[in-house]
Design a protein around this motif. Sequence first.
Motif, PDB file in Angstrom:
ATOM      1  N   THR A 142       0.851  -1.193   0.000  1.00 25.95           N
ATOM      2  CA  THR A 142       0.000   0.000   0.000  1.00 25.95           C
ATOM      3  C   THR A 142       0.884   1.238   0.000  1.00 25.95           C
ATOM      4  OG1 THR A 142      -0.126   0.010   2.425  1.00 25.95           O
ATOM      5  CG2 THR A 142      -1.889  -1.124   1.223  1.00 25.95           C
ATOM      6  N   ARG A 170      -3.430  15.249  -9.517  1.00 22.55           N
ATOM      7  CA  ARG A 170      -3.476  14.023  -8.731  1.00 22.55           C
ATOM      8  C   ARG A 170      -2.518  14.116  -7.550  1.00 22.55           C
ATOM      9  NH1 ARG A 170      -7.341  10.446  -8.549  1.00 22.55           N
ATOM     10  NH2 ARG A 170      -7.331  10.212 -10.818  1.00 22.55           N
ATOM     11  N   GLU A 179      -4.853   9.617   0.946  1.00 17.31           N
ATOM     12  CA  GLU A 179      -5.592   8.384   0.637  1.00 17.31           C
ATOM     13  C   GLU A 179      -4.638   7.197   0.592  1.00 17.31           C
ATOM     14  OE1 GLU A 179      -8.019   6.478  -3.207  1.00 17.31           O
ATOM     15  OE2 GLU A 179      -7.270   8.547  -3.258  1.00 17.31           O
ATOM     16  N   ILE A 181      -3.463   3.954  -1.007  1.00 16.75           N
ATOM     17  CA  ILE A 181      -3.562   3.443  -2.374  1.00 16.75           C
ATOM     18  C   ILE A 181      -3.103   1.982  -2.402  1.00 16.75           C
ATOM     19  CG2 ILE A 181      -2.832   3.769  -4.758  1.00 16.75           C
ATOM     20  CD1 ILE A 181      -4.393   6.127  -3.696  1.00 16.75           C
ATOM     21  N   ALA A 182      -3.963   1.099  -2.885  1.00 13.40           N
ATOM     22  CA  ALA A 182      -3.596  -0.307  -3.053  1.00 13.40           C
ATOM     23  C   ALA A 182      -2.687  -0.457  -4.271  1.00 13.40           C
ATOM     24  CB  ALA A 182      -4.852  -1.157  -3.215  1.00 13.40           C
ATOM     25  N   ASP A 184      -2.835  -2.294  -7.009  1.00  9.88           N
ATOM     26  CA  ASP A 184      -3.427  -2.244  -8.350  1.00  9.88           C
ATOM     27  C   ASP A 184      -3.790  -0.817  -8.756  1.00  9.88           C
ATOM     28  OD1 ASP A 184      -5.460  -2.055  -6.504  1.00  9.88           O
ATOM     29  OD2 ASP A 184      -6.789  -3.482  -7.503  1.00  9.88           O
ATOM     30  N   ARG A 185      -4.246  -0.013  -7.795  1.00 10.65           N
ATOM     31  CA  ARG A 185      -4.557   1.384  -8.079  1.00 10.65           C
ATOM     32  C   ARG A 185      -3.263   2.168  -8.310  1.00 10.65           C
ATOM     33  NH1 ARG A 185      -7.230   5.068 -10.634  1.00 10.65           N
ATOM     34  NH2 ARG A 185      -7.750   6.955  -9.458  1.00 10.65           N
ATOM     35  N   ALA A 186      -2.222   1.858  -7.546  1.00  9.68           N
ATOM     36  CA  ALA A 186      -0.931   2.529  -7.727  1.00  9.68           C
ATOM     37  C   ALA A 186      -0.379   2.279  -9.122  1.00  9.68           C
ATOM     38  CB  ALA A 186       0.060   2.050  -6.668  1.00  9.68           C
ATOM     39  N   GLU A 188      -2.246   1.739 -11.818  1.00  7.43           N
ATOM     40  CA  GLU A 188      -3.066   2.547 -12.711  1.00  7.43           C
ATOM     41  C   GLU A 188      -2.621   4.007 -12.720  1.00  7.43           C
ATOM     42  OE1 GLU A 188      -7.107   2.207 -11.517  1.00  7.43           O
ATOM     43  OE2 GLU A 188      -7.266   0.067 -11.979  1.00  7.43           O
ATOM     44  N   LEU A 189      -2.251   4.518 -11.546  1.00  6.87           N
ATOM     45  CA  LEU A 189      -1.856   5.921 -11.420  1.00  6.87           C
ATOM     46  C   LEU A 189      -0.448   6.183 -11.951  1.00  6.87           C
ATOM     47  CD1 LEU A 189      -3.178   6.727  -7.830  1.00  6.87           C
ATOM     48  CD2 LEU A 189      -4.129   7.540  -9.995  1.00  6.87           C
TER      49      LEU A 189
END
Length: 273
Positions: A142, A170, A179, A181-182, A184-186, A188-189
Amino acid sequence: MTDHSDTMLASSPLIAETRGRLRILTLNRPDSMNALTPELHGQLRLAVMEASEEAKISAVVLTGNGRGFCAGGDIKVAAKRAKTTKETVEERQERLRDHAQTTACLHHMPKVTIALVNGAAAGAGLSLALACDLRIAVSSATFKTAYAQIGLSGDLGISYFLTRLVGPQRARQLMLFSEKIAADRALELGLIDLIIDKMPDQIDELEWIRLIATGPSVALRAIKENLLASETESLQAVTDLEAHNAAKCSRTADVKEAAASFREKRPPRFTGT
């Protein structure tokens, strides 16, 4: 340093190992999620600078021991220090500047740097990861800026790295709201580059790390130099630099080895020369 040998005791807050042309730096305060103390940060700064200057090292991996990569500064240690040491604003500023030499060196050193994020990366720990050229994270990792939650504004280049990786808007969101961030989201970002299921038994056997550590290090160093220049220099300046570096690379043993391996239909055996 010799292959597979720890340069510091296992009880040390930082463990440094050399495997071939790879230097592995492991934050080693697992009971505190590898939170940074003045001792650990001092050792890390020196180890990063040493790796930067050591000719035989082609790549540097930064990782953590245990469940966390790095939880940022150790708040408990900082609170205890505040009770016994009356630090002025100027003294605090100077100490943070010293700490920021670590991320600056990870970002600018003429070696490829890789953060292998084995767990939570928060605050200054996130800054350390973002300073590296590549970030590989386990699926359970995370990411969190965390500064605003403890009344701080950020350090170690977090604003610089975040803005360049995810864009200014962002970056504002991540800094202001902290926030979590997991992985998979990291991905994507654009905070990380690759997700793996779990930590490898041997870090140097992870494919991306193996390819970099055994690759044509003169060329990889030049690629990093070109890309860093592209962030601030003009097109003319960058094309001039590319021409200069390409000419230098063409004289290396690794270029000859690449040609030979192509003719012989075998994988190249680069030596970094």
